[in-house]
Design a protein around this motif. Structure first.
Motif, PDB file in Angstrom:
ATOM      1  N   GLU A 678       0.814  -1.209   0.000  1.00 30.95           N
ATOM      2  CA  GLU A 678       0.000   0.000   0.000  1.00 30.95           C
ATOM      3  C   GLU A 678       0.848   1.259   0.000  1.00 30.95           C
ATOM      4  O   GLU A 678       0.620   2.185  -0.789  1.00 30.95           O
ATOM      5  CB  GLU A 678      -0.945   0.005   1.204  1.00 30.95           C
ATOM      6  CG  GLU A 678      -2.025  -1.061   1.139  1.00 30.95           C
ATOM      7  CD  GLU A 678      -3.006  -0.944   2.300  1.00 30.95           C
ATOM      8  OE1 GLU A 678      -2.901   0.038   3.064  1.00 30.95           O
ATOM      9  OE2 GLU A 678      -3.867  -1.830   2.439  1.00 30.95           O
ATOM     10  N   SER A 682       1.423   3.882  -3.172  1.00 32.85           N
ATOM     11  CA  SER A 682       1.150   5.306  -2.973  1.00 32.85           C
ATOM     12  C   SER A 682       2.308   6.148  -3.508  1.00 32.85           C
ATOM     13  O   SER A 682       2.094   7.169  -4.172  1.00 32.85           O
ATOM     14  CB  SER A 682       0.924   5.586  -1.491  1.00 32.85           C
ATOM     15  OG  SER A 682       0.785   6.973  -1.258  1.00 32.85           O
ATOM     16  N   GLU A 686       2.398   8.733  -6.763  1.00 31.35           N
ATOM     17  CA  GLU A 686       2.860  10.112  -6.618  1.00 31.35           C
ATOM     18  C   GLU A 686       3.928  10.432  -7.662  1.00 31.35           C
ATOM     19  O   GLU A 686       3.952  11.536  -8.223  1.00 31.35           O
ATOM     20  CB  GLU A 686       3.412  10.315  -5.197  1.00 31.35           C
ATOM     21  CG  GLU A 686       3.693  11.766  -4.865  1.00 31.35           C
ATOM     22  CD  GLU A 686       4.080  11.987  -3.414  1.00 31.35           C
ATOM     23  OE1 GLU A 686       4.435  13.130  -3.060  1.00 31.35           O
ATOM     24  OE2 GLU A 686       4.019  11.008  -2.637  1.00 31.35           O
TER      25      GLU A 686
END
Length: 800
Positions: A678, A682, A686
């Motif tokens: 996770e 992320s 980004e």
């Protein structure tokens, strides 16, 4: 004695005799009460009580005497000399005060008795001085036997009265002491009066300084009222003092009864003066009378019913001796399964105070703390501290015929499981490994967890076969490598073991652990899942590795790193569309060092982070200067992904170089996604958000590639060189390449084949629709200065 009785019966007025007795009783009661108050006080307060007691006692004796003298009928007119009468009062008060001071100066019985005897002597002094004040027209002839008897009676009964009074301050003893003191005064007076014989002589008369019986009656009445007043005052003071004492006693009793500790106070002879209920409960003495009993008697009683171990006489003697020597003694005993700490503190004046504290829970906590300090919290195995202690102990006990081995264990692939499935599964796995290791060893061996996935074993055996160590190591490898069922997952790990032997490899724990660690590294280098014994050459290899690490740390400062570039070609157009940036280490003394030698070391030591950051910045700077807007691919280590500043580092590298984000491609392996999917996804999102392309390297060699392709839209997947190398020789490799290229087409993802070395491989890749290719067929990695040449030059017909 007959003369005394005759004197009482025929020469005294019984009404006045009863009045004298009443005054004497009242004065004696107050005197005894004040004596108790004085005895319970110290310093100036005691002096005040003694003075008041002497005044009450002296006046009482004096009034008793002259009231009794009024009851006496000598048969002729009588008077009393004023100076001598007053002198008798002074004698009474002064001598009583002296006797009280003596009696209160010590707790020894003979001293108390002597003080009482002096008070009895004061009664005699007052009586015979008072008789000397009597003026009659007659001579007084004394019976010397009765005079002596009167003095003996007064001193004896007064002494007994004080001895009874000091024994205990309670109503029974107080009444008894009052009665005895009354008897002392009365028996002395009337015995002394029985010793008197009057011979009339008309020539004798009264002095001008004499006082008549009527006037003396008035003075006696005044004295009696003074006694009553002093008695009332003393009673009020005594009442207030008793009230305060009662309040203090209530407070003391409340405090004692609510103490968590047991308390018992003993005198110099070992007699129990004071104790609380907690003491009786803790020592199992609730059903016994304790107050006033000797400790020796209590212990003998408990010994008789098997509730006391040891010799009571010897124990009590040792405690009394310690108290007399002024020594504080602490000991621990067990009662009804509870641990009790006893502290004997000597007190001034003799005796001691003992406190009893239940330390069962405290001991359990201390044992738990000690256990926690020496054991691993997860597996309950000995930790590094206890392991070292056990190893030192084993080395001390080892004989020439004994065999002692140290085995250092490291679990293979545990980190991958811990990162992919989470710490709860990892912890459960470590617990099962610990249980299996415990089953592998004997009772003489020690298994410890040194930290993380590191374990250790000390094997200690008497007269055993040398192959026992190898047999144990082999058994451990076999047992640890067997599958585990945890939380619905079937897990398989391995274990690498390094072994050192004592005394061949060392005679102290540090040497043995160090050499077992060196052997462990060798086991890992040899493919893991095996064991290795320490060999002399391992020291040299470890030294070389340490030197390489030192050089690696200084390489950035010395600008020894370089970035090489390998072209990536479009398969259909056969043109260069990008370059992969690869770090090279050009050592000042050793020359070029292979990445295979320093990259794993850099990842292990964490140096890959600053090295990777430098490579990223340098690659962006180089690409920004290229004549064509081709892409540049930079590999990111899993260690770099743990750096929270990764995104900021990428942005700063792009900003500093001016390279458009679309030209930068970051290559990651599936092991990056295994760490924390996770958080990793992320970060990837980004990076993608500001235009950087993401490539999945070594595709097909990991654990769950398809799920990653679904969870994140990669821009490119790279087919691992292991499949490309055998593309023309193995059908399964061809099938995998065909599947991956087909998957890329379906998902719209670019596919790049690595390690292309032959035209045959290149042609097969073109036929399967692979998008890009790189390898030695086109060019090996080259310095940055040769990039322009690779961009302009046609594909060389290189051989593998």
């Amino acid at each position: 004695m007959y003369r005394v009785l005759t004197c009482l019966a025929t020469e005294h007025d019984w009404r006045l005799v009863l009045l004298a007795g009443t005054i004497c009783w009242l004065a004696s009661a107050v005197a005894i009460s004040l004596f108790h108050r004085a005895r319970a006080s110290r310093g100036r307060t005691r002096a005040v009580w003694i003075a008041l007691d002497a005044a009450v006692g002296g006046c009482g004796i004096w009034a008793t005497h002259f009231v009794a003298m009024l009851a006496y009928d000598p048969g002729a007119g009588a008077g009393y000399s004023i100076p001598v009468t007053l002198l008798s009062l002074v004698f009474a008060i002064a001598i009583v005060a002296t006797g009280l001071c003596i009696a209160l100066s010590s707790s020894r019985q003979w001293v108390v008795g002597l003080g009482g005897a002096v008070i009895g002597g004061g009664v005699a002094a007052m009586h015979y001085t008072g008789m000397a004040a009597l003026e009659l027209p007659a001579f007084i002839v004394w019976s010397h036997g009765l005079v002596l008897a009167s003095i003996v009676f007064g001193s004896l009964f007064a002494a007994i009265a004080l001895l009874v009074a000091v024994r205990r301050d309670n109503p029974v003893h107080t009444v008894a002491a009052t009665g005895l003191l009354t008897v002392a005064i009365v028996s002395h007076h009337f015995t002394a009066m029985g010793a008197v014989t009057l011979i009339p002589d008309p020539t004798l008369g009264t002095d001008t300084m004499s006082i008549s019986p009527t006037a003396l009656s008035f003075l006696t009445a005044v004295a009696a009222f003074a006694i009553l007043g002093l008695s009332l005052l003393a009673a009020m003071i005594d009442r207030r003092a008793k009230g305060e004492l009662h309040s203090q006693k209530v407070l003391l009793d409340t405090a004692l009864d609510n103490m968590s500790q047991g308390l018992c106070m003993f005198d110099a002879d070992g007699r129990i003066l004071l104790n609380n209920q907690r003491y009786a409960e803790m020592m199992g003495r609730t059903g016994m009378a304790l107050q006033g009993r000797l400790l020796l008697d209590v212990l003998r009683q408990q010994k008789a019913v098997n509730r006391w171990d040891g010799d009571p006489d010897q124990f009590v003697a040792s405690v009394i001796a310690a108290a007399k020597a002024g020594n504080s003694v602490t000991r621990t005993l067990t009662r009804n399964g509870r641990s009790i700490r006893v502290v004997d503190q000597p007190k001034s004046g003799g005796g001691w105070v003992a406190t009893f504290e239940d330390i069962t829970e405290w001991q359990q906590v201390q044992e738990q703390i000690s256990h926690m300090a020496r054991h691993d919290a997860l597996t309950n195995l000995p930790n590094r501290i206890l392991f070292r202690e056990q190893l030192e102990k084993a080395l001390r006990l080892a004989k020439r015929t004994d065999q002692l081995a140290v085995l250092c264990l490291d679990l293979d692939h545990f980190k991958d499981i811990n990162d992919s499935l989470g710490h709860p599964v990892g912890d459960a796995l470590l617990k099962q490994v610990a249980r299996r290791l415990g089953d592998c060893v004997s009772e003489n061996d020690t298994v410890a967890r040194l930290g993380g996935d590191e374990f250790a074993i000390v094997q200690f055996c008497h007269d055993c076969d040398p192959s026992a160590v190898a047999s144990l190591a082999s058994h451990v490898v076999e047992q640890v490598s067997a599958p585990y069922e945890i939380a619905g997952h079937q897990l398989v790990i391995g274990v690498s073991i390094g072994i050192s032997l004592a005394p061949e490899d060392g005679k102290n724990p540090d040497e043995l652990l160090k050499k077992a660690d060196l052997a462990l590294y060798r086991a890992k280098e040899d493919g893991r899942g095996t064991y290795r014994f320490f060999e002399t050459g391992m020291d040299a290899r470890a030294q070389a590795r340490r030197l390489l690490e030192l050089d690696l740390r200084a390489a950035l400062q010395r600008n020894e790193f370089e970035v090489y570039y390998q072209p990536i070609r479009d398969v259909a157009k056969d043109v260069v569309v990008g370059f992969e940036a690869l770090v090279r280490w050009n050592h000042a003394l050793r020359g070029m060092i292979s990445p295979a030698n320093f990259i794993p070391l850099a990842e292990e030591t964490g140096l890959i982070v600053p090295i990777g950051d430098w490579v990223l910045r340098q690659a962006c700077m180089d690409a920004a200067r290229w004549s064509r807007d081709v892409g540049v691919a930079v590999n990111l280590s899993p260690v770099q992904f743990k750096n929270p500043n990764l995104v900021l580092t990428v942005k700063e590298a792009l900003k500093a170089s001016g390279l458009p984000p679309q030209r930068l491609e970051l290559e990651i392996t599936e092991s990056v996604l295994l760490q924390n999917s996770e958080a990793t996804l992320s970060v990837l999102h980004e990076l993608r958000a500001f235009g950087v392309r993401i490539s999945l390297d070594d595709f097909g060699t990991g654990y769950s590639s398809l799920s990653y392709l679904r969870s994140f839209p990669f821009d490119k997947i790279k087919i691992d060189r292991s499949f490309v190398t055998e593309l023309a020789t193995r059908d399964d490799s061809m099938a995998i390449v065909r599947a991956v290229t087909g998957l890329g087409k379906s998902l719209g993802i670019v596919t790049t084949a690595e390690g292309v070395e032959t035209d045959e491989q290149f042609d097969l890749l073109r036929q399967e629709g692979c998008t890009q290719a790189q390898g030695y067929l086109f060019s090996p990695p080259r310095p940055a200065t040769e990039v322009e040449t690779m961009l302009s030059k046609a594909r060389a017909q290189a051989v593998a």
